[in-house]
Write a protein that holds these residues in place. Structure first.
Motif, PDB file in Angstrom:
ATOM      1  N   GLN A   3       0.821  -1.202   0.000  1.00 36.85           N
ATOM      2  CA  GLN A   3       0.000   0.000   0.000  1.00 36.85           C
ATOM      3  C   GLN A   3       0.863   1.264   0.000  1.00 36.85           C
ATOM      4  N   SER A   4       0.208   2.405  -0.190  1.00 33.18           N
ATOM      5  CA  SER A   4       0.907   3.686  -0.289  1.00 33.18           C
ATOM      6  C   SER A   4       1.372   4.177   1.072  1.00 33.18           C
ATOM      7  N   ASP A   5       2.174   5.261   1.046  1.00 29.92           N
ATOM      8  CA  ASP A   5       2.617   5.862   2.291  1.00 29.92           C
ATOM      9  C   ASP A   5       1.444   6.407   3.095  1.00 29.92           C
ATOM     10  N   VAL A   6       0.480   7.021   2.414  1.00 31.52           N
ATOM     11  CA  VAL A   6      -0.686   7.577   3.113  1.00 31.52           C
ATOM     12  C   VAL A   6      -1.502   6.458   3.758  1.00 31.52           C
ATOM     13  N   ALA A   7      -1.690   5.366   3.044  1.00 32.37           N
ATOM     14  CA  ALA A   7      -2.453   4.238   3.586  1.00 32.37           C
ATOM     15  C   ALA A   7      -1.752   3.651   4.804  1.00 32.37           C
ATOM     16  N   ASN A   8      -0.434   3.570   4.774  1.00 33.30           N
ATOM     17  CA  ASN A   8       0.312   3.037   5.917  1.00 33.30           C
ATOM     18  C   ASN A   8       0.270   4.001   7.103  1.00 33.30           C
ATOM     19  N   ALA A  12       0.737  11.770   4.886  1.00 36.99           N
ATOM     20  CA  ALA A  12       1.422  10.567   5.370  1.00 36.99           C
ATOM     21  C   ALA A  12       2.182  10.828   6.662  1.00 36.99           C
ATOM     22  N   THR A  13       1.818  11.910   7.379  1.00 38.10           N
ATOM     23  CA  THR A  13       2.480  12.248   8.636  1.00 38.10           C
ATOM     24  C   THR A  13       1.472  12.269   9.776  1.00 38.10           C
ATOM     25  N   LEU A  14       1.766  11.488  10.808  1.00 42.11           N
ATOM     26  CA  LEU A  14       0.920  11.435  11.998  1.00 42.11           C
ATOM     27  C   LEU A  14       1.632  12.144  13.135  1.00 42.11           C
ATOM     28  N   THR A  15       0.909  13.031  13.842  1.00 39.17           N
ATOM     29  CA  THR A  15       1.455  13.689  15.017  1.00 39.17           C
ATOM     30  C   THR A  15       0.667  13.235  16.230  1.00 39.17           C
ATOM     31  N   ALA A  16       1.375  12.716  17.222  1.00 40.42           N
ATOM     32  CA  ALA A  16       0.740  12.242  18.455  1.00 40.42           C
ATOM     33  C   ALA A  16       1.231  13.103  19.605  1.00 40.42           C
ATOM     34  N   ASP A  17       0.295  13.786  20.278  1.00 39.81           N
ATOM     35  CA  ASP A  17       0.624  14.645  21.414  1.00 39.81           C
ATOM     36  C   ASP A  17       0.135  13.951  22.685  1.00 39.81           C
ATOM     37  N   PHE A  18       1.074  13.539  23.517  1.00 44.73           N
ATOM     38  CA  PHE A  18       0.737  12.806  24.726  1.00 44.73           C
ATOM     39  C   PHE A  18       0.659  13.712  25.955  1.00 44.73           C
ATOM     40  N   GLY A  19       0.815  15.012  25.744  1.00 47.59           N
ATOM     41  CA  GLY A  19       0.692  15.959  26.836  1.00 47.59           C
ATOM     42  C   GLY A  19       1.944  16.054  27.679  1.00 47.59           C
ATOM     43  N   PRO A  20       1.901  16.923  28.696  1.00 44.31           N
ATOM     44  CA  PRO A  20       3.074  17.093  29.567  1.00 44.31           C
ATOM     45  C   PRO A  20       3.284  15.866  30.446  1.00 44.31           C
ATOM     46  N   ALA A  21       4.503  15.745  30.989  1.00 48.72           N
ATOM     47  CA  ALA A  21       4.802  14.625  31.891  1.00 48.72           C
ATOM     48  C   ALA A  21       3.850  14.658  33.087  1.00 48.72           C
ATOM     49  N   LYS A  27       7.544   6.250   0.904  1.00 48.19           N
ATOM     50  CA  LYS A  27       7.683   5.014   0.135  1.00 48.19           C
ATOM     51  C   LYS A  27       8.223   5.328  -1.270  1.00 48.19           C
ATOM     52  N   PRO A  28       9.474   5.747  -1.332  1.00 48.95           N
ATOM     53  CA  PRO A  28      10.069   5.957  -2.658  1.00 48.95           C
ATOM     54  C   PRO A  28      10.339   4.614  -3.348  1.00 48.95           C
ATOM     55  N   ALA A  29      10.725   3.639  -2.561  1.00 46.20           N
ATOM     56  CA  ALA A  29      10.940   2.264  -3.032  1.00 46.20           C
ATOM     57  C   ALA A  29      10.517   1.352  -1.889  1.00 46.20           C
ATOM     58  N   LYS A  30      11.388   1.279  -0.871  1.00 46.66           N
ATOM     59  CA  LYS A  30      11.003   0.576   0.344  1.00 46.66           C
ATOM     60  C   LYS A  30      10.161   1.491   1.224  1.00 46.66           C
ATOM     61  N   LEU A  31       9.440   0.890   2.137  1.00 42.22           N
ATOM     62  CA  LEU A  31       8.610   1.640   3.069  1.00 42.22           C
ATOM     63  C   LEU A  31       9.463   2.087   4.249  1.00 42.22           C
TER      64      LEU A  31
END
Length: 314
Positions: free
Chosen positions: A110-115, A145-154, A175-179
């Motif tokens: 699958q594509s980079d966006v799908a992954n 194709a970029t996910l940002t996860a914010d887990f908040g302050p410690a 995914k230019p060739a390999k993922l």
């Protein structure tokens, strides 16, 4: 040694007490043995002195100090540089495994966006969901194709896997060739330990990954370009070199090191530490997984040691 013994035996066969000058002094020697004792007793005494001398010489020249129960200062210093890589690598793999499983979540067809969407779905499952369908204790944002996860302050957010994260983790899939999945850590802590820098996993089959890392874990700056992580059900196998900037002359190489999901430390495999002229082999066993206890082999000698504690693992 055998030639020395034969030579001494030949010499002592003809040795007589009268051949030893009286001025030799009061120390124990052949002259203290009565003539009646014969050459056998004299041979025994001299050989015992020779063997003792050889023994002492070997001990002083043995870098592993076979006669002792402790590493030499140089050996301990090499272990101290290499040992932090073990919990650091375990934590890095655990973070990645929270976003995608190594056995596998990703799909190289699958594509980079799908992954990237597959990664978002997986981390959302680890976070759980609120009654309105939103994710608990963290904010997830997917852009292309970029996910940002914010887990908040410690202290942050505790996942269903038991891992506690704070700060922000950006995950970019290409995914230019390999993922490839690249992590960037900003103000992140993992189980209370600071983590900064970048980390990437590249794969052709979604189960065997080449790792490039340039991270700071606690106070150790670690890097690698030739490390591999291979996934299987409930475990990963780690192999390859890690460099600690604290001493770039010390090389640390993982060899078929198996880490089980959720374990504190690896349960099998070896870690080879080289700081010329020293070579140490650290062996992981099933008991290491919970205790951190390992054995270090230097030459013919083996010593006990314990890996650094981290988080709730001690």
């Amino acid at each position: 040694m055998e030639l020395q013994v034969r030579y001494l035996e030949a010499m002592l066969t003809s040795l007589r007490v009268r051949d030893v000058p009286p001025a030799a002094g009061p120390s124990i020697g052949v002259r203290d043995v009565p003539p009646a004792a014969g050459p056998s007793m004299r041979l025994l005494l001299v050989l015992s002195l020779v063997v003792a001398g050889c023994s002492n010489g070997s001990a002083s020249n043995d870098a592993g100090s076979d006669a002792g129960t402790m590493l030499t200062p140089d050996e301990q210093a090499a272990f101290d540089v290499a040992a932090p890589t073990v919990p650091a690598v375990v934590q890095l793999v655990a973070v990645a495994d929270s976003f995608f499983k190594f056995d596998p979540t990703l799909d190289t067809t699958q594509s980079d966006v799908a992954n990237a969407q597959l990664i978002e779905n997986h981390i959302a499952t680890n976070l759980g969901t609120s009654t309105d369908g939103g994710t608990k204790c963290a904010t997830l944002s997917l852009s292309g194709a970029t996910l940002t996860a914010d887990f908040g302050p410690a202290p942050g957010c505790t996942l269903s896997t038991g891992l506690t994260l704070s700060g922000t983790i950006a995950v970019a899939v290409t995914k230019p060739a390999k993922l490839s999945v690249a992590f960037t850590f900003t103000n992140v802590t993992v189980n209370g330990t600071a983590l900064a820098g970048t980390l990437s996993f590249t794969t052709a089959d979604a189960m065997s990954f080449t790792v490039i890392a340039d991270v700071m874990w606690a106070t150790d700056t670690l890097s690698t370009t030739g490390f591999t992580v291979s996934g299987s059900a409930g475990a990963v196998t780690l192999s390859g070199p890690i460099t600690n900037a604290a001493d770039a002359t010390t090389t640390t190489t993982f060899s078929s090191v198996v880490w089980m999901d959720g374990a504190c430390y690896p349960s099998s495999g070896t870690l080879v530490i080289v700081k010329d002229p020293l070579t140490e082999t650290v062996t992981f066993t099933a008991g290491t997984a919970t205790t951190g206890d390992v054995t270090i082999t230097v030459g013919m000698a083996t010593f006990p040691a314990t890996l650094p504690t981290y988080g709730s693992c001690s």
